[in-house]
Design an enzyme around this catalytic site. Structure first.
Site, PDB file in Angstrom:
ATOM      1  N   ASP A  99       0.811  -1.233   0.000  1.00 31.39           N
ATOM      2  CA  ASP A  99       0.000   0.000   0.000  1.00 31.39           C
ATOM      3  C   ASP A  99       0.835   1.269   0.000  1.00 31.39           C
ATOM      4  OD1 ASP A  99      -2.218  -1.659   0.089  1.00 31.39           O
ATOM      5  OD2 ASP A  99      -2.252  -1.681   2.273  1.00 31.39           O
ATOM      6  N   GLU A 100       1.986   1.218  -0.617  1.00 29.58           N
ATOM      7  CA  GLU A 100       2.873   2.387  -0.666  1.00 29.58           C
ATOM      8  C   GLU A 100       2.392   3.427  -1.669  1.00 29.58           C
ATOM      9  OE1 GLU A 100       3.845  -0.752  -1.159  1.00 29.58           O
ATOM     10  OE2 GLU A 100       5.378  -1.298   0.315  1.00 29.58           O
TER      11      GLU A 100
ATOM     12  N   LYS B  50       1.754   2.221  -5.091  1.00 24.36           N
ATOM     13  CA  LYS B  50       2.297   1.696  -6.356  1.00 24.36           C
ATOM     14  C   LYS B  50       1.366   1.966  -7.538  1.00 24.36           C
ATOM     15  CE  LYS B  50       2.396  -2.326  -4.384  1.00 24.36           C
ATOM     16  NZ  LYS B  50       2.083  -1.992  -2.984  1.00 24.36           N
TER      17      LYS B  50
ATOM     18  N   GLY C 223      -4.506  -4.250  -3.836  1.00 27.61           N
ATOM     19  CA  GLY C 223      -5.513  -3.226  -4.124  1.00 27.61           C
ATOM     20  C   GLY C 223      -4.755  -1.977  -4.514  1.00 27.61           C
ATOM     21  N   HIS C 224      -4.725  -1.665  -5.792  1.00 25.91           N
ATOM     22  CA  HIS C 224      -3.942  -0.529  -6.294  1.00 25.91           C
ATOM     23  C   HIS C 224      -4.890   0.584  -6.717  1.00 25.91           C
ATOM     24  CE1 HIS C 224      -0.301  -3.357  -7.252  1.00 25.91           C
ATOM     25  NE2 HIS C 224      -0.673  -3.382  -5.985  1.00 25.91           N
ATOM     26  N   THR C 225      -4.768   1.718  -6.037  1.00 20.33           N
ATOM     27  CA  THR C 225      -5.708   2.814  -6.245  1.00 20.33           C
ATOM     28  C   THR C 225      -5.178   3.824  -7.256  1.00 20.33           C
ATOM     29  OG1 THR C 225      -6.180   2.567  -3.904  1.00 20.33           O
ATOM     30  CG2 THR C 225      -7.131   4.498  -4.999  1.00 20.33           C
TER      31      THR C 225
ATOM     32  N   THR D 175      -5.790 -11.655   3.433  1.00 21.03           N
ATOM     33  CA  THR D 175      -6.924 -10.964   2.812  1.00 21.03           C
ATOM     34  C   THR D 175      -8.066 -11.949   2.487  1.00 21.03           C
ATOM     35  OG1 THR D 175      -5.963 -11.267   0.628  1.00 21.03           O
ATOM     36  CG2 THR D 175      -5.416  -9.208   1.769  1.00 21.03           C
TER      37      THR D 175
ATOM     38  N   GLN E 200       1.985  -6.017  -3.241  1.00 17.54           N
ATOM     39  CA  GLN E 200       2.443  -6.126  -1.845  1.00 17.54           C
ATOM     40  C   GLN E 200       3.731  -5.307  -1.662  1.00 17.54           C
ATOM     41  OE1 GLN E 200       1.459  -9.499  -3.415  1.00 17.54           O
ATOM     42  NE2 GLN E 200      -0.455  -8.511  -2.915  1.00 17.54           N
TER      43      GLN E 200
ATOM     44  N   ARG F 183      -5.375   0.345   8.718  1.00 14.54           N
ATOM     45  CA  ARG F 183      -3.957   0.010   8.619  1.00 14.54           C
ATOM     46  C   ARG F 183      -3.246   0.500   9.873  1.00 14.54           C
ATOM     47  NH1 ARG F 183      -3.699   2.556   2.651  1.00 14.54           N
ATOM     48  NH2 ARG F 183      -4.579   0.829   1.464  1.00 14.54           N
TER      49      ARG F 183
ATOM     50  N   SER G  64       5.731  12.212  -4.060  1.00 13.09           N
ATOM     51  CA  SER G  64       4.305  12.286  -4.360  1.00 13.09           C
ATOM     52  C   SER G  64       3.630  13.075  -3.246  1.00 13.09           C
ATOM     53  CB  SER G  64       3.753  10.864  -4.467  1.00 13.09           C
ATOM     54  OG  SER G  64       2.357  10.881  -4.580  1.00 13.09           O
TER      55      SER G  64
ATOM     56  N   GLY H 254       0.152  13.975  -3.169  1.00  6.07           N
ATOM     57  CA  GLY H 254      -1.304  13.900  -3.263  1.00  6.07           C
ATOM     58  C   GLY H 254      -1.683  12.697  -4.099  1.00  6.07           C
TER      59      GLY H 254
HETATM   60  P1  GDP Z   1      -0.792   0.371  -3.542  1.00  6.65           P
HETATM   61  O1  GDP Z   1      -1.395  -0.899  -3.079  1.00  6.65           O
HETATM   62  O2  GDP Z   1       0.666   0.435  -3.308  1.00  6.65           O
HETATM   63  O3  GDP Z   1      -1.162   0.725  -4.953  1.00  6.65           O
HETATM   64  O4  GDP Z   1      -1.435   1.511  -2.603  1.00  6.65           O
HETATM   65  P2  GDP Z   1      -2.992   1.646  -2.209  1.00  6.65           P
HETATM   66  O5  GDP Z   1      -3.749   2.099  -3.391  1.00  6.65           O
HETATM   67  O6  GDP Z   1      -3.461   0.430  -1.517  1.00  6.65           O
HETATM   68  O7  GDP Z   1      -2.905   2.759  -1.083  1.00  6.65           O
HETATM   69  C1  GDP Z   1      -2.349   4.006  -1.319  1.00  6.65           C
HETATM   70  C2  GDP Z   1      -3.413   5.077  -1.052  1.00  6.65           C
HETATM   71  O8  GDP Z   1      -2.790   6.333  -0.979  1.00  6.65           O
HETATM   72  C3  GDP Z   1      -4.434   5.212  -2.155  1.00  6.65           C
HETATM   73  O9  GDP Z   1      -5.655   5.589  -1.598  1.00  6.65           O
HETATM   74  C4  GDP Z   1      -3.867   6.328  -3.039  1.00  6.65           C
HETATM   75  O10 GDP Z   1      -4.867   7.030  -3.745  1.00  6.65           O
HETATM   76  C5  GDP Z   1      -3.244   7.200  -2.007  1.00  6.65           C
HETATM   77  N1  GDP Z   1      -2.045   7.942  -2.431  1.00  6.65           N
HETATM   78  C6  GDP Z   1      -1.009   7.561  -3.220  1.00  6.65           C
HETATM   79  N2  GDP Z   1      -0.055   8.512  -3.246  1.00  6.65           N
HETATM   80  C7  GDP Z   1      -0.485   9.513  -2.463  1.00  6.65           C
HETATM   81  C8  GDP Z   1       0.071  10.755  -2.045  1.00  6.65           C
HETATM   82  O11 GDP Z   1       1.183  11.130  -2.399  1.00  6.65           O
HETATM   83  N3  GDP Z   1      -0.681  11.518  -1.202  1.00  6.65           N
HETATM   84  C9  GDP Z   1      -1.916  11.131  -0.763  1.00  6.65           C
HETATM   85  N4  GDP Z   1      -2.576  11.934   0.051  1.00  6.65           N
HETATM   86  N5  GDP Z   1      -2.459   9.966  -1.116  1.00  6.65           N
HETATM   87  C10 GDP Z   1      -1.745   9.159  -1.941  1.00  6.65           C
HETATM   88  P1  IMO Z   2      -0.876  -4.129  -2.298  1.00  4.33           P
HETATM   89  O1  IMO Z   2      -0.419  -4.679  -3.621  1.00  4.33           O
HETATM   90  C1  IMO Z   2      -0.915  -4.587   2.036  1.00  4.33           C
HETATM   91  C2  IMO Z   2      -0.968  -8.665   3.626  1.00  4.33           C
HETATM   92  C3  IMO Z   2      -2.219  -9.121   4.322  1.00  4.33           C
HETATM   93  C4  IMO Z   2      -1.632 -10.116   5.313  1.00  4.33           C
HETATM   94  C5  IMO Z   2      -0.513 -10.753   4.507  1.00  4.33           C
HETATM   95  C6  IMO Z   2      -0.885 -12.067   3.841  1.00  4.33           C
HETATM   96  O2  IMO Z   2      -2.162  -3.432  -2.340  1.00  4.33           O
HETATM   97  O3  IMO Z   2       0.217  -3.357  -1.656  1.00  4.33           O
HETATM   98  P2  IMO Z   2      -2.411 -12.766   1.786  1.00  4.33           P
HETATM   99  O4  IMO Z   2      -3.816 -12.380   1.431  1.00  4.33           O
HETATM  100  O5  IMO Z   2      -1.412 -12.381   0.760  1.00  4.33           O
HETATM  101  O6  IMO Z   2      -2.300 -14.188   2.209  1.00  4.33           O
HETATM  102  O7  IMO Z   2      -2.086 -11.897   3.114  1.00  4.33           O
HETATM  103  O8  IMO Z   2      -0.150  -9.812   3.512  1.00  4.33           O
HETATM  104  N1  IMO Z   2      -1.196  -8.146   2.240  1.00  4.33           N
HETATM  105  C7  IMO Z   2      -1.132  -6.861   1.913  1.00  4.33           C
HETATM  106  N2  IMO Z   2      -0.947  -5.759   2.685  1.00  4.33           N
HETATM  107  N3  IMO Z   2      -1.019  -4.459   0.692  1.00  4.33           N
HETATM  108  C8  IMO Z   2      -1.172  -5.546  -0.102  1.00  4.33           C
HETATM  109  O9  IMO Z   2      -1.153  -5.466  -1.439  1.00  4.33           O
HETATM  110  C9  IMO Z   2      -1.280  -6.816   0.514  1.00  4.33           C
HETATM  111  N4  IMO Z   2      -1.462  -8.064   0.058  1.00  4.33           N
HETATM  112  C10 IMO Z   2      -1.391  -8.871   1.124  1.00  4.33           C
HETATM  113  O10 IMO Z   2      -2.861  -8.048   4.990  1.00  4.33           O
HETATM  114  O11 IMO Z   2      -1.039  -9.433   6.384  1.00  4.33           O
HETATM  115 MG    MG Z   3      -2.897  -1.599  -1.815  1.00  3.31          MG
END
Ligand code: GDP
Ligand code: IMO
Ligand code: MG
Length: 420
Positions: free
Chosen positions: A12-13, A15, A39-41, A128, A221, A302, A409, A411
């Site tokens: 959830d960085e 990506k 889950g990539h937003t 998950t 991940q 989180r 980044s 926003g």
């Molecule tokens: P991913 O799994 O690495 O793609 O990340 P996620 O989508 O799960 O979570 C990142 C969240 O942060 C999402 O809701 C994005 O829209 C948001 N986001 C990404 N970059 C930024 C940023 O620089 N600032 C803010 N405020 N939100 C961000």
């Molecule tokens: P993105 O790509 C954050 C975590 C789960 C759990 C562990 C194992 O959005 O960054 P799994 O379902 O793979 O057996 O779960 O890994 N996990 C994540 N945490 N972002 C993810 O993906 C994740 N995918 C799995 O919460 O701790």
């Molecule tokens: Mg994610």
């Protein structure tokens, strides 16, 4: 040439946003591991979209999006996602390709994931529950079914055989849940999947490379969730690090050029497992609230904490990171004080490495404190205009990791990124 974007922390960085930002510079965007646990937003024209299986390049016209052999694919989720991107005018039938070697997640994999977590009780991984672990177990256990098998006349027979094996396992867990509705959906989705572009992924991508096309590999991940190098057993079941690109797409290591490592300006983790810099206080709560730190896949809150340079340095090492992209810096805008973990004290001894078993030892993080910049940075679009206090924070991280922070980044929007 192949560049990689991957997460350096516990996922959830950001990506998805970053892949969407870089996609115009590439011809092919390819997922190499993970599955619908991701889950990539992205924000496309102000609209929020969360992708679980489709690569984050899908919103750019004429880009090839490939689901590689290293992924585990849930046809039901894929179908839903295809339908939602189609509603936004995306021609997925043209731009989405799937490797025939990609393993399938079956309804019983999801049931097994749940049964296994229940059996673990307090020691549960916090999965998950998308069936990831059981699907990869069937891959390494040499039982799994792959996308290419769909086209075989014996597919249903093979499915029934595997289902029986799974049923015995579910019985041993005393897990009884009616999955007939899941199965119905699964078989409908299989028919849908058959109509998509199923390719021999390794030839497909190497032909693209030979033709001079630019490939972007999209990680899911994060490095601390890698099955080998993460905080085992609280990890996912795939190799999330850059080496996973080779096995997950069929690409030779010397093809890989840039490895972009994505890290938040702080740190989060969802699910169980060690997290040395976790905050249990009001500051942690404040970061969760401002950062809207709730899982994109499961909605779970989180866990939040300070940036951990010991773990980041480890992640840079195992990935060969060439550039760092720091995300969600704007979330720290209002904080008066920021902390950076620059060392561990493990069972009372000073250490600067990630130990074998993080949860068997007591880790006390050492912190360096910084003054917060306390201004709104979300509209800034050039490095020079960033507050000096923020630059001091970034400079310190740069110096410690010896890998440059090249993008900041500020926003969630596509354009909210500052090049250093
Ligand atoms: P991913 O799994 O690495 O793609 O990340 P996620 O989508 O799960 O979570 C990142 C969240 O942060 C999402 O809701 C994005 O829209 C948001 N986001 C990404 N970059 C930024 C940023 O620089 N600032 C803010 N405020 N939100 C961000
Ligand atoms: P993105 O790509 C954050 C975590 C789960 C759990 C562990 C194992 O959005 O960054 P799994 O379902 O793979 O057996 O779960 O890994 N996990 C994540 N945490 N972002 C993810 O993906 C994740 N995918 C799995 O919460 O701790
Ligand atoms: Mg994610």
């Amino acid at each position: 040439m192949v560049d990689v974007i991957l997460g350096l922390q516990w996922g959830d960085e950001g990506k998805g946003k970053i892949v969407d930002y870089f996609a115009p510079n590439y011809d092919v965007i390819a997922r190499f591991q993970g599955g619908p646990n991701a889950g990539h937003t992205l924000y496309v024209e102000g609209k929020k979209i969360v992708l679980h299986q489709i690569p984050s390049g899908i919103f750019h016209a004429n880009k090839i999006n490939l689901i590689g052999n290293g992924v585990v694919l849930d046809p039901v989720t894929l179908r839903r996602e295809c339908e939602s991107v189609a509603a936004m005018g995306i021609d997925y039938k043209k731009n989405l390709f799937i490797s025939e070697r990609t393993h399938l997640i079956l309804p019983t994999h999801r049931a097994l994931d749940k049964a296994s977590e229940i059996a673990k009780g307090n020691e549960k991984i916090g999965s998950t529950l998308k069936g990831i672990g059981p699907a990869y177990m069937d891959k390494t256990g040499r039982n799994g079914l792959r996308v290419g098998d769909l086209l075989d006349k014996n597919f249903v027979t093979e499915y029934i055989k595997l289902r029986l094996k799974h049923q015995r396992l579910l019985d041993s867990y005393s897990f009884h849940e009616d999955i007939s509705a899941w199965e119905e959906e699964f078989f409908d989705a299989i028919e849908f999947l058959k109509q998509l572009k199923i390719v021999n992924g390794e030839y497909f991508i190497n032909e693209q490379i030979r033709a001079g096309k630019r490939i972007l590999a999209e990680g899911a991940q994060g490095s601390m969730l890698d099955v080998d190098f993460g905080t085992f057993p609280f990890v996912t079941s795939s190799n999330t690090i850059s080496a996973g690109v080779c096995t997950g797409l069929g690409i030779a290591p010397q093809m890989i050029k840039e490895v972009y490592g994505v890290s938040k300006a702080y740190c989060t983790r969802v699910g169980s497992g060690p997290f040395p810099t976790e905050l249990y206080d009001e500051t942690g709560e404040q970061i969760r609230k401002i950062g809207n730190e709730f899982g994109s896949t499961t909605g779970r809150p989180r866990r939040c904490g300070w940036i951990d340079l010991v773990a980041l340095q480890f992640a840079c090492m195992v990935n060969g990171v060439t550039q760092i992209i720091m995300t969600k810096t704007d979330i720290l805008d209002s904080l008066t004080e920021l902390k950076v973990c620059n060392g561990y004290s493990i069972n009372g001894e000073k250490k600067d490495y990630v130990p074998f078993q993080m949860n068997r030892v007591t880790i006390d993080p050492a912190y360096k404190s910084f003054e917060g910049w306390q201004s709104d940075i979300t509209a800034i679009n050039e490095y020079g205009a960033l507050p000096a206090k923020m630059k001091a924070y970034i400079d310190y991280i740069n110096g410690f990791l010896k890998v440059p922070v090249k993008y900041i980044s500020n926003g969630p929007g596509r354009d909210q990124i500052v090049v250093a």
